[in-house]
Structure formats: structure tokens, C-alpha cells
Enzyme design. Sequence first.
Site, mmCIF file in Angstrom:
data_model
loop_
_atom_site.group_PDB
_atom_site.id
_atom_site.type_symbol
_atom_site.label_atom_id
_atom_site.label_comp_id
_atom_site.label_asym_id
_atom_site.label_seq_id
_atom_site.Cartn_x
_atom_site.Cartn_y
_atom_site.Cartn_z
ATOM 1 N N LYS A 184 0.823 -1.198 0.000
ATOM 2 C CA LYS A 184 0.000 0.000 0.000
ATOM 3 C C LYS A 184 0.872 1.270 0.000
ATOM 4 O O LYS A 184 2.074 1.211 0.137
ATOM 5 C CB LYS A 184 -0.944 -0.023 1.204
ATOM 6 C CG LYS A 184 -1.871 -1.243 1.186
ATOM 7 C CD LYS A 184 -2.697 -1.302 -0.096
ATOM 8 C CE LYS A 184 -3.708 -2.440 -0.126
ATOM 9 N NZ LYS A 184 -3.137 -3.771 -0.434
HETATM 10 C C1 PLP Z 1 -9.325 -3.381 -2.178
HETATM 11 C C2 PLP Z 1 -8.753 -4.090 -0.979
HETATM 12 N N1 PLP Z 1 -9.540 -4.318 0.092
HETATM 13 C C3 PLP Z 1 -9.066 -4.938 1.186
HETATM 14 C C4 PLP Z 1 -7.753 -5.370 1.272
HETATM 15 C C5 PLP Z 1 -7.297 -6.113 2.498
HETATM 16 O O1 PLP Z 1 -6.356 -5.395 3.246
HETATM 17 P P1 PLP Z 1 -5.545 -6.098 4.427
HETATM 18 O O2 PLP Z 1 -4.538 -7.007 3.803
HETATM 19 O O3 PLP Z 1 -4.897 -4.959 5.184
HETATM 20 O O4 PLP Z 1 -6.512 -6.839 5.282
HETATM 21 C C6 PLP Z 1 -6.891 -5.130 0.196
HETATM 22 C C7 PLP Z 1 -5.488 -5.570 0.284
HETATM 23 O O5 PLP Z 1 -4.800 -5.799 -0.660
HETATM 24 C C8 PLP Z 1 -7.404 -4.486 -0.968
HETATM 25 O O6 PLP Z 1 -6.633 -4.284 -2.047
#
Ligand code: PLP
Length: 375
Positions: A184
Site C-alpha cells: 500500500k
Molecule cells: C481493495 C482491498 N480491500 C481490502 C484489502 C485487504 O487489506 P488487508 O490485507 O490490510 O486486510 C486489500 C489488500 O490488498 C485491498 O486491495
Amino acid sequence: MTEEAIAFSKPWMGAEELQLVQEVLQSRWLVGGAKLAEFERLWAEYCGCRQAIGLSSWTTGAFLVLHAWGIQPGDEVIVPSLTFIASVNVIRHVGATPVFADIDPLTWNIDPEDVARKITPRTKVIMPVDQLGLPCAIDAINVLAQQHGLRVLDDAACAFGSRNQGRAVGSLADVSIFSLHARKIITTGEGGMIVTDDTELAERLRRLRHQGMSLSDFARHNASPTTFESYPEVGYNYRITDIQAAIGLAQLARLEEILARRRSIAERYLSRLAHHPCFRLPFVPEGMQPNWQSFQIAVSAESPLNRNQWMERLHAQGVPTRRGVMAAHREAPYQALAATLPHTEAATATTLQLPIYPEMSEQQQEQVLAALVDY
Ligand SMILES: Cc1ncc(COP(=O)(O)O)c(C=O)c1O
């Protein structure tokens, strides 16, 4: 001097991160301390929100919000299928049913007109996604939500630093959630951040991330020895550490530089590939400022190579790529929902993502461009 191999994505870390982590280690206050409080305060300020709540991931944060809103079996949540599967999994985690809306084929973001068609008496929440860091059409989604008495949870996992008509993503929905995962825009390795103006909800989320405890460790430490905590409801351990918060603070300080470097790489791709006969480039609607967390292109029908052939060809030339955004409805847990989403299907079959990261050199980008032009 030979150039380093091209990465697909690479977090930018420096001496500032090390320095702040060292401060945390030396303070011996490793979780729920001053660094986390500072990280949350600055994050809320950046988004123009009253509250920011740090968590172990986007996923744990989104689960807690749906849980706190009382979303349960029998309820429906409208979500795009063209997203990382986490957006959909959290709906199942609370026992509710995901209802997939198709995308706008130009922006690859959820189409508000299809959202309108998918609303039923069981719909409780709309969860748009700011896919690839491009802000979604949140104003139209908010209008629909208001008309039907629904809540909006903006999946802003990829969109920290992006703007919509000058407004920070994070300030535009009932609740927005960011991811701090390594791919990110700024990262703490793993982590998530919820932002909202709803102070009551924020207080509950802070309790829920810490086993339902009424007083934080920090507050207890500073209170009288007989101020005891209570546990008014069942909670979870979804905490983020102060070690992560320290990394996040250093990352926040370099946010503008990260955004500027990503923008300059994206602009070079856009101008140099503008007339490439094989590709459709990302479309940015008027007034949207993406953070360019990813740079996705679609292989057009006229291209002599299909998407997978392009990926193999680029790989052979030392250029790492990833397929475009997945379609969650085609994965085993969601196939039984039998969704028909033509724009989503077309996008997932034809898109790929090119390398983009703050430390990518001009020479490395030239190597990517050369491989794209030579086919
Ligand atoms: C659009 C989207 N939503 C949710 C997530 C989930 O994030 P996390 O890995 O911090 O739980 C991601 C992670 O890549 C994502 O790209």
C-alpha cells in the site's frame, strides 16, 4: 554501475523509520502507547475526520465495523466483485450475503447504476472500493444510500492520499478503511486504519479491538490503582503495535514525496504509451486525483498478444507484472451466488499491472517502456 533488477512494487523505507522504531523499543511501551495515539491523530487530521482507529489489518477493521453496525445473516451488502477478495470475505465473516455490482468499464470502479439495480429490502450496506487508488463515484453512492436508508463503508484499502474534487478519500463515507499492508501507499508491514466522524462508533471500535475492555492500557496506566476496567461486550484482539505505528509515522512524513514520485512515474507511462495500439490506459475522471498505488492497463482486442502472452514476454525481459484485479465471484466461496457481471469478467481477463514504486529509477522505467514497445 549496473541497475538493480526492476521490482513490481517496493516499500520505501529509510533511516527515519529505524529511528522511530528505536524510540519505541527504548521506551518499552510496545502496544497501545503514545506512538499509536500520535499516528491515529495525524491520520484523522490528514483525512479531515474526527476519529482514526488503528488495527491489525483492513480485514479485521472491516469485520469490526460490520459487526458493530449489527450486520448479520439475512442482511445483504453490495460490493464489487472486481476487488481483492478480502472486501467480500468480511461480509461472510459476519454471516451476511455479498451482492455483486458490476463496474464502470472505463474506471474499473463500482457502477452506481448497477448498485441501484441491486438494492433490495435486505440491503443494509453499500461497500464501494477505490480500486487501484482511484476514488470511486462516492457522491452517487451516498445519494443512493440516503434514499434507501443504507450505510456506506468505503473500502479505501488502496486509496490513502487520493483526492476526489479536492476532498481527501476518507472523509466521504460513513466509515472508510485503509490498509497498511506492504503493497500500500504507506505501510507498516501489516495494519489497517478506520476513519469516521462517528465518535460513539469509534469508541466502541477501540474497545472491540482490545477484548471489549472499557479502558485502554494507556488510560489504566495513568489512572488511580483502583480504577478497574470492565468488559461490557465480547471483543477481539485486533490491535496494531506501537512498533508499527512508529514505522507509520515515518511513512506519513514522506507521504507527499511518495505521491509526487508515483505521479511522475504514472505520467511518464501515460504519455509514452498514449498511442500504443495494444493497450487501453487507465482513465481518470475529471476532478479525481489517484495516488497511483497501481498502474493497470488493458490489452485491447487488436493486440497480437493476449494478456498472458504479454505478461510472459515482459517477464522474459526482466519486467515483473501482475494480472489485473481479480473477480471474487469466480472464486469457489462465491460461485454459488451465480453473479453475471460482463464488465467485471472482461476487465479481469484483459488487464495487467506494470511496476510502479517510489524508488523506481527513470532508467528502470525506460527498460519497462522498451519492453512494451518491442513486440
Ligand atoms: C481493495 C482491498 N480491500 C481490502 C484489502 C485487504 O487489506 P488487508 O490485507 O490490510 O486486510 C486489500 C489488500 O490488498 C485491498 O486491495
